[in-house]
Structure formats: structure tokens, C-alpha cells
Design a protein around this motif. Structure first.
Motif, PDB file in Angstrom:
ATOM      1  N   TYR A 239       5.940   6.279  13.535  1.00 48.97           N
ATOM      2  CA  TYR A 239       4.816   6.384  12.025  1.00 48.97           C
ATOM      3  C   TYR A 239       5.425   5.254  11.591  1.00 48.97           C
ATOM      4  CZ  TYR A 239       3.603  10.683  13.589  1.00 48.97           C
ATOM      5  OH  TYR A 239       3.980  12.546  14.318  1.00 48.97           O
ATOM      6  N   ILE A 240       4.551   3.924  11.057  1.00 41.15           N
ATOM      7  CA  ILE A 240       5.243   3.117  10.192  1.00 41.15           C
ATOM      8  C   ILE A 240       4.101   3.348   8.941  1.00 41.15           C
ATOM      9  CG2 ILE A 240       5.507   0.813  10.217  1.00 41.15           C
ATOM     10  CD1 ILE A 240       4.911   0.140  12.987  1.00 41.15           C
ATOM     11  N   SER A 241       5.605   3.416   7.960  1.00 42.99           N
ATOM     12  CA  SER A 241       4.897   3.707   6.465  1.00 42.99           C
ATOM     13  C   SER A 241       5.145   1.919   5.556  1.00 42.99           C
ATOM     14  CB  SER A 241       5.508   4.427   5.678  1.00 42.99           C
ATOM     15  OG  SER A 241       6.313   4.217   5.736  1.00 42.99           O
ATOM     16  N   VAL A 242       4.400   2.022   4.259  1.00 48.05           N
ATOM     17  CA  VAL A 242       4.036   1.136   4.038  1.00 48.05           C
ATOM     18  C   VAL A 242       3.955   0.850   2.087  1.00 48.05           C
ATOM     19  CG1 VAL A 242       3.509  -1.776   2.598  1.00 48.05           C
ATOM     20  CG2 VAL A 242       3.556  -0.843   5.493  1.00 48.05           C
ATOM     21  N   THR A 243       4.609   1.081   1.817  1.00 48.35           N
ATOM     22  CA  THR A 243       4.618   1.044  -0.009  1.00 48.35           C
ATOM     23  C   THR A 243       4.862   0.114  -1.064  1.00 48.35           C
ATOM     24  OG1 THR A 243       5.926   3.072   0.479  1.00 48.35           O
ATOM     25  CG2 THR A 243       6.234   2.815  -1.535  1.00 48.35           C
ATOM     26  N   PHE A 244       3.765  -0.021  -1.499  1.00 50.17           N
ATOM     27  CA  PHE A 244       2.923  -1.079  -2.532  1.00 50.17           C
ATOM     28  C   PHE A 244       3.114  -0.556  -3.800  1.00 50.17           C
ATOM     29  CE2 PHE A 244       0.292  -0.942   1.065  1.00 50.17           C
ATOM     30  CZ  PHE A 244       0.408  -1.813   1.715  1.00 50.17           C
ATOM     31  N   ASP A 245       3.355  -1.646  -4.745  1.00 48.47           N
ATOM     32  CA  ASP A 245       3.991  -1.115  -6.300  1.00 48.47           C
ATOM     33  C   ASP A 245       2.666  -0.925  -6.999  1.00 48.47           C
ATOM     34  OD1 ASP A 245       4.981  -0.767  -8.711  1.00 48.47           O
ATOM     35  OD2 ASP A 245       5.757  -3.365  -8.297  1.00 48.47           O
ATOM     36  N   GLY A 246       2.079  -0.402  -7.522  1.00 47.50           N
ATOM     37  CA  GLY A 246       0.938   0.233  -8.157  1.00 47.50           C
ATOM     38  C   GLY A 246       1.128   0.258  -9.687  1.00 47.50           C
ATOM     39  N   ARG A 247       2.457  -1.100 -10.268  1.00 47.48           N
ATOM     40  CA  ARG A 247       2.342  -0.978 -12.048  1.00 47.48           C
ATOM     41  C   ARG A 247       1.379  -2.314 -12.038  1.00 47.48           C
ATOM     42  NH1 ARG A 247       8.926  -1.847 -12.355  1.00 47.48           N
ATOM     43  NH2 ARG A 247       8.047  -2.867 -10.342  1.00 47.48           N
ATOM     44  N   ALA A 248       0.916  -2.683 -13.062  1.00 44.64           N
ATOM     45  CA  ALA A 248      -0.483  -3.594 -13.699  1.00 44.64           C
ATOM     46  C   ALA A 248       1.100  -4.839 -13.851  1.00 44.64           C
ATOM     47  CB  ALA A 248      -0.736  -3.244 -14.731  1.00 44.64           C
ATOM     48  N   ILE A 249      -0.107  -5.991 -12.535  1.00 44.59           N
ATOM     49  CA  ILE A 249       0.345  -7.096 -12.522  1.00 44.59           C
ATOM     50  C   ILE A 249       1.193  -8.118 -13.645  1.00 44.59           C
ATOM     51  CG2 ILE A 249       0.420 -10.073 -11.891  1.00 44.59           C
ATOM     52  CD1 ILE A 249      -2.085  -8.518  -9.850  1.00 44.59           C
ATOM     53  N   ASP A 250       0.417  -7.109 -15.364  1.00 45.63           N
ATOM     54  CA  ASP A 250       0.763  -8.799 -16.667  1.00 45.63           C
ATOM     55  C   ASP A 250       1.444  -7.896 -17.280  1.00 45.63           C
ATOM     56  OD1 ASP A 250       0.395  -5.714 -17.251  1.00 45.63           O
ATOM     57  OD2 ASP A 250      -1.792  -5.777 -18.290  1.00 45.63           O
ATOM     58  N   GLY A 251       3.192  -6.979 -16.988  1.00 41.52           N
ATOM     59  CA  GLY A 251       4.016  -6.505 -17.186  1.00 41.52           C
ATOM     60  C   GLY A 251       4.552  -5.315 -17.823  1.00 41.52           C
ATOM     61  N   SER A 252       2.794  -4.881 -18.073  1.00 38.39           N
ATOM     62  CA  SER A 252       3.566  -3.321 -19.688  1.00 38.39           C
ATOM     63  C   SER A 252       3.892  -2.131 -17.953  1.00 38.39           C
ATOM     64  CB  SER A 252       1.549  -3.601 -19.362  1.00 38.39           C
ATOM     65  OG  SER A 252       1.232  -3.100 -18.309  1.00 38.39           O
ATOM     66  N   GLY A 253       3.856  -3.146 -17.138  1.00 38.09           N
ATOM     67  CA  GLY A 253       4.413  -1.440 -16.378  1.00 38.09           C
ATOM     68  C   GLY A 253       3.474  -0.158 -16.349  1.00 38.09           C
ATOM     69  N   LYS A 254       2.035  -0.489 -16.764  1.00 41.44           N
ATOM     70  CA  LYS A 254       1.150   0.167 -16.409  1.00 41.44           C
ATOM     71  C   LYS A 254       0.173   0.749 -14.971  1.00 41.44           C
ATOM     72  CE  LYS A 254      -0.707  -0.201 -21.155  1.00 41.44           C
ATOM     73  NZ  LYS A 254      -2.114  -0.389 -22.115  1.00 41.44           N
ATOM     74  N   ASP A 255       0.609   2.283 -15.144  1.00 42.02           N
ATOM     75  CA  ASP A 255      -0.722   2.556 -14.051  1.00 42.02           C
ATOM     76  C   ASP A 255      -1.707   1.991 -13.232  1.00 42.02           C
ATOM     77  OD1 ASP A 255      -0.793   3.642 -10.731  1.00 42.02           O
ATOM     78  OD2 ASP A 255      -0.085   5.325 -11.628  1.00 42.02           O
ATOM     79  N   ARG A 256      -2.081   1.025 -12.062  1.00 41.30           N
ATOM     80  CA  ARG A 256      -3.450   0.986 -12.049  1.00 41.30           C
ATOM     81  C   ARG A 256      -3.986   1.307 -11.483  1.00 41.30           C
ATOM     82  NH1 ARG A 256      -1.955  -3.355  -7.798  1.00 41.30           N
ATOM     83  NH2 ARG A 256      -4.571  -3.433  -8.403  1.00 41.30           N
ATOM     84  N   GLY A 257      -3.890   2.722 -10.974  1.00 43.20           N
ATOM     85  CA  GLY A 257      -4.484   4.532 -10.804  1.00 43.20           C
ATOM     86  C   GLY A 257      -4.933   3.891  -9.310  1.00 43.20           C
ATOM     87  N   THR A 258      -5.179   5.153  -8.759  1.00 42.11           N
ATOM     88  CA  THR A 258      -5.546   5.535  -7.252  1.00 42.11           C
ATOM     89  C   THR A 258      -6.445   4.582  -6.708  1.00 42.11           C
ATOM     90  OG1 THR A 258      -4.137   7.461  -7.640  1.00 42.11           O
ATOM     91  CG2 THR A 258      -6.248   7.267  -5.619  1.00 42.11           C
ATOM     92  N   ALA A 259      -7.700   5.023  -7.221  1.00 43.68           N
ATOM     93  CA  ALA A 259      -8.838   3.880  -7.081  1.00 43.68           C
ATOM     94  C   ALA A 259      -8.928   2.936  -7.003  1.00 43.68           C
ATOM     95  CB  ALA A 259     -10.319   4.427  -8.328  1.00 43.68           C
ATOM     96  N   GLU A 260      -7.662   1.614  -7.511  1.00 44.14           N
ATOM     97  CA  GLU A 260      -7.926   1.057  -7.451  1.00 44.14           C
ATOM     98  C   GLU A 260      -7.007   0.205  -6.619  1.00 44.14           C
ATOM     99  OE1 GLU A 260      -6.749  -3.575 -10.908  1.00 44.14           O
ATOM    100  OE2 GLU A 260      -6.756  -2.044 -11.279  1.00 44.14           O
ATOM    101  N   MET A 261      -5.685   0.917  -6.143  1.00 46.39           N
ATOM    102  CA  MET A 261      -4.897   0.620  -5.461  1.00 46.39           C
ATOM    103  C   MET A 261      -5.284   0.860  -3.927  1.00 46.39           C
ATOM    104  SD  MET A 261      -2.219  -0.498  -6.856  1.00 46.39           S
ATOM    105  CE  MET A 261      -1.284  -0.256  -4.856  1.00 46.39           C
ATOM    106  N   ALA A 262      -6.957   2.171  -4.321  1.00 44.94           N
ATOM    107  CA  ALA A 262      -7.385   2.633  -2.942  1.00 44.94           C
ATOM    108  C   ALA A 262      -7.443   0.921  -2.534  1.00 44.94           C
ATOM    109  CB  ALA A 262      -7.219   3.735  -2.944  1.00 44.94           C
ATOM    110  N   GLU A 263      -8.518   0.489  -3.389  1.00 41.26           N
ATOM    111  CA  GLU A 263      -9.517  -0.739  -2.672  1.00 41.26           C
ATOM    112  C   GLU A 263      -8.965  -1.833  -2.318  1.00 41.26           C
ATOM    113  OE1 GLU A 263     -12.895  -2.914  -5.101  1.00 41.26           O
ATOM    114  OE2 GLU A 263     -11.632  -1.468  -5.920  1.00 41.26           O
ATOM    115  N   GLU A 264      -7.648  -2.349  -3.104  1.00 39.63           N
ATOM    116  CA  GLU A 264      -6.877  -3.241  -2.811  1.00 39.63           C
ATOM    117  C   GLU A 264      -5.867  -2.834  -1.488  1.00 39.63           C
ATOM    118  OE1 GLU A 264      -2.927  -5.377  -4.610  1.00 39.63           O
ATOM    119  OE2 GLU A 264      -3.916  -4.728  -5.144  1.00 39.63           O
ATOM    120  N   ILE A 265      -5.679  -2.078  -1.241  1.00 39.55           N
ATOM    121  CA  ILE A 265      -4.500  -2.013   0.255  1.00 39.55           C
ATOM    122  C   ILE A 265      -5.417  -1.072   1.285  1.00 39.55           C
ATOM    123  CG2 ILE A 265      -3.324   0.624   1.252  1.00 39.55           C
ATOM    124  CD1 ILE A 265      -2.304   0.805  -1.216  1.00 39.55           C
TER     125      ILE A 265
END
Length: 505
Positions: A239-265
Motif C-alpha cells: 500500500y502507498i498512502s499520500v497525505t495532503f495539507d487541508g489548511r487554507a493557502i492564505d495562511g489563516s489555518g482554516k480547513d478547506r473542507g472535504t469537497a474542495e480537497m476531494a476535487e483537488e486530489i
């Protein structure tokens, strides 16, 4: 921390351990801790408190000497003592026992995952090619990570030319370097799990191809193969797993949300899988669905149900949910981890190869488990350093190597090799190579604890050809067990101290 390189045909190396050297070879943090002692001694001497100053100096010297001469498996006397104190506090508070299910302590009566994965969520989405993939979301204090799991069918190096093996290693290094270039990648891991084959697949294949009109001799041979070889070969899963950071790019530290991260990934998943084609991971790498992740996790926490889960998956499916994948009972002991009807023991790497190592170095570690073992899991953990930080890392490594050598009256051969390796890493980084932190976890699950005494000597010996040094995860068996699962758990993200402070210490 390493750069991918090939010093000689068939050999690999140029690995250095992250850290900052202080005075007299002590860690930088320990050297800083000695500054208050020096100030106190100077102030005492100015007041002519010579005996008191001598006592303080002796206490400081003895403390520093004990830290150096009492090191065992990479831990000093103080570190080993703190582990035992922390374990006693954990047991006194009752935090070492986990009870789930209808009679447990979970609010909804489900068998959720314990520990760091307790707040995790699992959902299923589709990528740009309409392939389903499971997405694990782990949130915590300052942590908002999203992980995917890939199921690989590794080619292995049997009947492979030396040039082909070297090419696979080079492509794997390039794949890791690319993860450092990709935005928001927190880590990656490769898990190889070896378990006794239940024989279900062979029996189903033989019966599916059985013909009633076959000659009697052929039928007898088929029956003999089914009865004698159904449990002969081990089942090896990769198995190979890859972990992505879901924090907002603007530096606020807010969660981008499952829907947005699922689309990007999902848009990046094809490129990630495509890059594995020449690494030896096989040509049939596919993303694991949510049900694949659930069934695997349930089997990991209770290996005795592996055959039932495999049989259910071959028919209508298990029907398990993510909230049912955890253990009903777990006990985090000082030197092992009990979960449902199995006992596991984990080891972690504390020192990598200091010199060259060979492509066959981990072959013994991948041997099938012997009798009494339910399964064995070897996990390589990678944390690619972002490309915009690699230059500072390699330059700091050069400065540290030079400073460590200047502390010696006579420069040793090892110090010369360290400086040469640091310079080589800088040259390769300037040419585009990636820099990656890595570690290893070895976990063995058994039906009871009777074999652990033998495994304490045997498991570290399996890694001797690789010149890797591993130690028992004392006081951290439950966390280490989870980190060894291919669920994308990046443990350093959950720690209070950043990497730089831990390197100094």
C-alpha cells in the motif's frame, strides 16, 4: 534526511541524520541548557562562593556525562526514565485502556478507531477518470490532513536485471522529489504487509475452473494442489498512502473542507499514480475505495477475522462502516499493544545507515512470518521537504558538519565522510534532487505474547544487512501501531514541538 543518489552501481547512500551539534559533541539543545549553569557559576564566584560554585559545576558535569555514557538504543538514562513515568501516569489515569461497542465508552456504541484517528472521517469520491477513491480526513490541534491510499502490486526484483532495479530506485527517488514540489503534501508512506495466505483465493480459483468431465487423474492432481498448497505461500500486500495539507493557502489555518480537497486530489491522482509506473510498484496501481480501507483496518485490528472478511469481500461485501473498523478492546502496555484477539509489538528506526547499503538490504525483513505470527508489517515513512526549503536544509547540514568537525582535535574519518556527504547533498540538491526525511516502523502481530521474547532479538537482526538500527516503541505502542498502518497518519504534525526544536534536542 537523504537525497536520492547512487554512489556505485548496486549501492546507495548519502544519508545524514537531522540534528544540530553543540559543544563537545552534545546536542545543541543540551549545550544551550548548560548556559544557565555557567552564568550561575560565574555569579557565585564573583561573590566568592567557591564551594557552592564547585558543587553546581559538578552537578552540571555529571548530568552531561550521564546523558552521553548512558545512551542505549538512542535514548539516554533521562529519556528512558521519562518514558516509564509517562506510562505510569497514563495507566493511573486509565488512558491506556480503550473500550468500545455497545458496552464500551463510545457515545454511539460504535467501534471507532482509538487515539489520533478517533476524530477521523472517511468518505468516497471519484477522480478525473471517474475512478472511486477513499479519502481519510484527520483533524486536530492545528492539523487538517487528508489522505488517500493506493493499492499496488509490486514487481519485486526477482529475474530483474541490475540496470532495471537501479532504474526503479531512481524513479522512486524522482517520485518522492516530485512530492516535495507538489503543493501541500505532508507525507507519504509505503506499507508492505506479509500474512499467511488463507487459501480462499486458490480454492475459489480451482473450483471455478473445475470441469466435471475432466479425467480422474487431473481431478486428483487438482484436489491435491488445493489441499496441500492452499496455505503454502504468504500473502503479500503493498500500500502507498499520500497525505495532503487541508489548511487554507492564505495562511489563516482554516480547513478547506472535504469537497474542495476531494476535487483537488481527484485532479492530481492520475499524475500521482502515473509516476509510479516505473518505480516497481507495478502497472496495476489503483486507489483504494472507502470499503477497501475499512476492511483492511478492521483486519489490522483483529487479524483473526481476516479469512471471514476475505470471504465476505469475494461475495457480497462486508458491509462494515468506518465507525466499525476499530477494536472493541485495546490495551496500550509499555512494550506491546493488545487489540481484540491479537497482540502486536512495534519497533521504530532511530538511526539510519551511516555508509553505503545495497538493494537487497531489506530482503530479510520482508521474509514471510513464521509460525505463531499472524502478520508482519513494514512501513517506510517519508516526509518530502518542500522544494523552497531544501536549499536551507542542505546548507545548514554543511555548516553543522563543519562545526562538529571543528570540535575535534583530530578530525576522524567519520567526520570527513559526513562533511563530504553534506557537500554532495548540496551539489545534488542544486542539480534538482529532492531532500526527504524518512523513518521505518516494523510491527508484528501474534496470537499471544509468548513469542515476543524471541522477536525482541530476531526483528532487529533482520535489518542488520541494511545497517538500520531499530528499537522498541516503549510507551508508544498504540500510536506506533497506528502510524504503521497505511492510513496516512503523519505523527510529527500532532506533536507540540516543531522539527527544529526536536533536532536540537
Amino acid at each position: 534526511m537523504s537525497t536520492e543518489t547512487k554512489p556505485q552501481p548496486g549501492t546507495f547512500g548519502n544519508i545524514s541524520k537531522p540534528g544540530r551539534s553543540g559543544i563537545l559533541g552534545l546536542p545543541l539543545g543540551v549545550s544551550f541548557a548548560g548556559v544557565p549553569f555557567i552564568i550561575i557559576i560565574v555569579l557565585m564566584m564573583t561573590r566568592q562562593w567557591f564551594w557552592q560554585a564547585l558543587i553546581v559545576a559538578l552537578v552540571g558535569i555529571v548530568s552531561a556525562v550521564l546523558m552521553v555514557v548512558t545512551r542505549k538504543h538512542g535514548r539516554s538514562l533521562y529519556g528512558r526514565r521519562m518514558l516509564k513515568i509517562a506510562q505510569r501516569r497514563k495507566e493511573k489515569a486509565g488512558k491506556h485502556v480503550y473500550l468500545a461497542g455497545p458496552a464500551g465508552k463510545t457515545r454511539d456504541g460504535r467501534c471507532r478507531l482509538p487515539g489520533l484517528l478517533a476524530p477521523s472521517e472517511l468518505s468516497e469520491h471519484t477522480d478525473a477518470y471517474d475512478n472511486p477513491f477513499g479519502l481519510i480526513r484527520v483533524v486536530g490541534q492545528g492539523v487538517k490532513n487528508y489522505s488517500i491510499v493506493l493499492i499496488a502490486h509490486a514487481d519485486g526484483d526477482e529475474l530483474q536485471a541490475k540496470e532495471r532495479v537501479d532504474s526503479m530506485v531512481a524513479h522512486w527517488g524522482a517520485w518522492l522529489a516530485q512530492r516535495g514540489t507538489d503543493e501541500g503534501v505532508r507525507g507519504a508512506q509505503v506499507t508492505v504487509e506479509i500474512a499467511p495466505d488463507s487459501g480462499l483465493r486458490l480454492r475459489r480459483m480451482m473450483r471455478r475452473n473445475h470441469v466435471d468431465s475432466a479425467p480422474e487423474f487431473s481431478s486428483q492432481v487438482a484436489e491435491a494442489i488445493e489441499s496441500e498448497y492452499s496455505h503454502g505461500s504468504p500473502q503479500i500486500s503493498t500500500y502507498i498512502s499520500v497525505t495532503f495539507d487541508g489548511r487554507a493557502i492564505d495562511g489563516s489555518g482554516k480547513d478547506r473542507g472535504t469537497a474542495e480537497m476531494a476535487e483537488e486530489i481527484g485532479n492530481r491522482l492520475g499524475m500521482i499514480i502515473g509516476g509510479l509506473s516505473d518505480t516497481g510498484a507495478g502497472t496495476a496501481v489503483r486507489p483504494a475505495t472507502a470499503q477497501d480501507i475499512i476492511d483492511y483496518t478492521r483486519t489490522a485490528y483483529d487479524p483473526t477475522v481476516a479469512s471471514q472478511i476475505e470471504e465476505a469481500r469475494a461475495e457480497e461485501g462486508t458491509g462494515l462502516d468506518w465507525e466499525d473498523a476499530g477494536p472493541t478492546f485495546a490495551l496500550d502496555a509499555f512494550d506491546h499493544y493488545r487489540h481484540d484477539r491479537a497482540f502486536s509489538k512495534s519497533w521504530t528506526m532511530y538511526e539510519g545507515p551511516r555508509g553505503l547499503f545495497y538493494k537487497e538490504s531489506l530482503r530479510r525483513a520482508m521474509e514471510p512470518p513464521k509460525d505463531g505470527m499472524l502478520r508482519k508489517r513494514i512501513t517506510m515513512l517519508y516526509r518530502p521537504i518542500p522544494s523552497d526549503k531544501t536549499t536551507n536544509v542542505v546548507e545548514q547540514d554543511i555548516n553543522d558538519a563543519q562545526f562538529a568537525g571543528s570540535q575535534q582535535r583530530r578530525v576522524t574519518a567519520r567526520a570527513k565522510m559526513r562533511r563530504a556527504a553534506a557537500q554532495k547533498s548540496a551539489d545534488e540538491e542544486a542539480a534538482g534532487a529532492g531532500v526527504t526525511r524518512f523513518g521505518m516502523i516494523v510491527t508484528v502481530s501474534c496470537a499471544d505474547t509468548s513469542r515476543f521474547k524471541q522477536l525482541e532479538k530476531r526483528i532487529p537482526g533482520l535489518l542488520t544487512p541494511a545497517r538500520l538500527k531499530i528499537r522498541e516503541a516503549l510507551g508508544n505502542q498504540a500510536v506506533t501501531f497506528q502510524a504503521g498502518l497505511p492510513l496516512g497518519l503523519v505523527v510529527p504534525d500532532h506533536m507540540m514541538l516543531p522539527d527544529q526544536l526536536r533536532d536540537w534536542m
